[in-house]
Design an enzyme around this catalytic site. Sequence first.
Site, PDB file in Angstrom:
ATOM      1  N   GLU A   1     -11.057   0.754  -4.087  1.00  8.82           N
ATOM      2  CA  GLU A   1     -10.347   1.178  -2.882  1.00  8.82           C
ATOM      3  C   GLU A   1      -9.110   1.978  -3.264  1.00  8.82           C
ATOM      4  OE1 GLU A   1      -9.501  -2.537  -1.004  1.00  8.82           O
ATOM      5  OE2 GLU A   1      -8.177  -3.223  -2.602  1.00  8.82           O
TER       6      GLU A   1
ATOM      7  N   ASP B   1       0.819  -1.217   0.000  1.00 11.88           N
ATOM      8  CA  ASP B   1       0.000   0.000   0.000  1.00 11.88           C
ATOM      9  C   ASP B   1       0.853   1.267   0.000  1.00 11.88           C
ATOM     10  OD1 ASP B   1      -2.109  -1.825   0.286  1.00 11.88           O
ATOM     11  OD2 ASP B   1      -2.063  -1.667   2.460  1.00 11.88           O
TER      12      ASP B   1
END
Length: 491
Positions: free
Chosen positions: A172, A16
């Site tokens: 997302e 991420d």
Amino acid sequence: MTSDLSNPVVAGFHPDPSVCRAGDDYYLACSSFEYFPGVPIFHSRDLVHWTQIGNALDRPSQLPLPPGTRSSGGLYAPTLRHHDGRFWLVVTNVSAGGNQLYTATDPAGPWSEPIPLPDVAGIDPDLAWDADGTCWCTVAGVSQVRLDTATGSVLGEPQRIWSGTPGAKAPEAPHLYRIGDHWYLLLAEGGTERGHAVSVARGPSPSGPFEPCPFNPILTHRGTDHPIQNTGHADLVQAPDGSWWMVLLGVRPGGGSPGWHVLGRETHLAPVRWVDGWPVAGPLTLDLPAVGWPLYPAAAEPVRDDFDGPMHPRWVSLRRPPSTSPDRPGWLTLHAAGGSLDDLDVTLVARRQQHLACKARTLLDPGEGRGGLVVRLDEAHHYEIEVFAGTAKVLARIGPLRAEVASCPVPDGPVVLGVDVAPASTDDPRCGPDVLAFGVEGADGTFTALATLDGRYLSTEVAGGFTGRVIGMYCADGTVRFDWFDYAGGL
């Protein structure tokens, strides 16, 4: 020194990624989940070579992880930004408190205490400021709200804006940018498994309306045999020469079918070209293309940690600072909490495995205690070599099964424990990605393997979750001490 242009640019369990630029410097943050300290921070001058300079959340007051925090809980998907002379970090603590905002004048720290964002619902929060100074917070889903960064309160009601390709799951990791005449909304979709992808939309304002790029997804490796898979969760950045690039996560599966990745999701770098006003990424390759700006290779990390001073920021523990004491200078002294690596509160100090082939050694003085060397994915998936009462044992926990695999007597006093990790050398479609040999090392440096174990059982495809392997030291009973720890990769 090394100047190799290769992916991943931050290897091992560093998922991420979020990147920002401040002058000539670049900074990057990654998810850390159940590990403490949280959110590793890296620095680079060239986007290619990165050095860890700290962890943003290095105090328990910043990072509450309750004792019952499950593996793959904790901190999800930070966004790191530089705005108005300050660094801003927003992240979701799914185990305690939800979304939190932090600031710093120096990304190496110290970072502020958290500003709670109780009315920002959802994971993967993003921050973007418009020309009027309004801060827009966008979360997975995708919804957006204006944010008062001083108080953490929201201004108005959340609004749904754009949720990616119709039918694609898990929209997302939104990131919002003003580039030229448009606002661009970058999005991950398809789930963080093999279907992961990056898509983008653009609009006239931070809140849209957004039109999708006709080339979506602008990056994906789904349905291919590319060595980098699960590509997604990207963040755009401008290089020193004005070109555009993105950092993103990807995995390197190994072994037979279906392929197992063991290092977790890693940070990669890909070039971005502009096509009719749209950013399109690629190619994403293991060998990076030549770049048009000076390189600043990072100094090679030393193989050995001697524990003679402050711990390097690479070292992490589970959910809280480990139970230690400085009772023997130059040694890392660990005190037991949980009774085994199956327990949530075990005392562990570990670092991420960052190479597909590596070896680790540590000099352990068990005293009257019990502890050893572990390769861990989570509480239900770990291999270790443990010393207690004159015996070294290799233990394996795979799901509901726990077994003693091998043992041998060891002399009283300090003993060198080791693990060698090597990629599998067969093309059998049932073959795991690697093998792990655990053993002891004699005074002459000879390594005697007691057991060799299949690495697939310490992979995400078997265990599930969002993390990767760590290798480190633990104490399961009493007090044990470690004089040094060696980690050598790329063997």
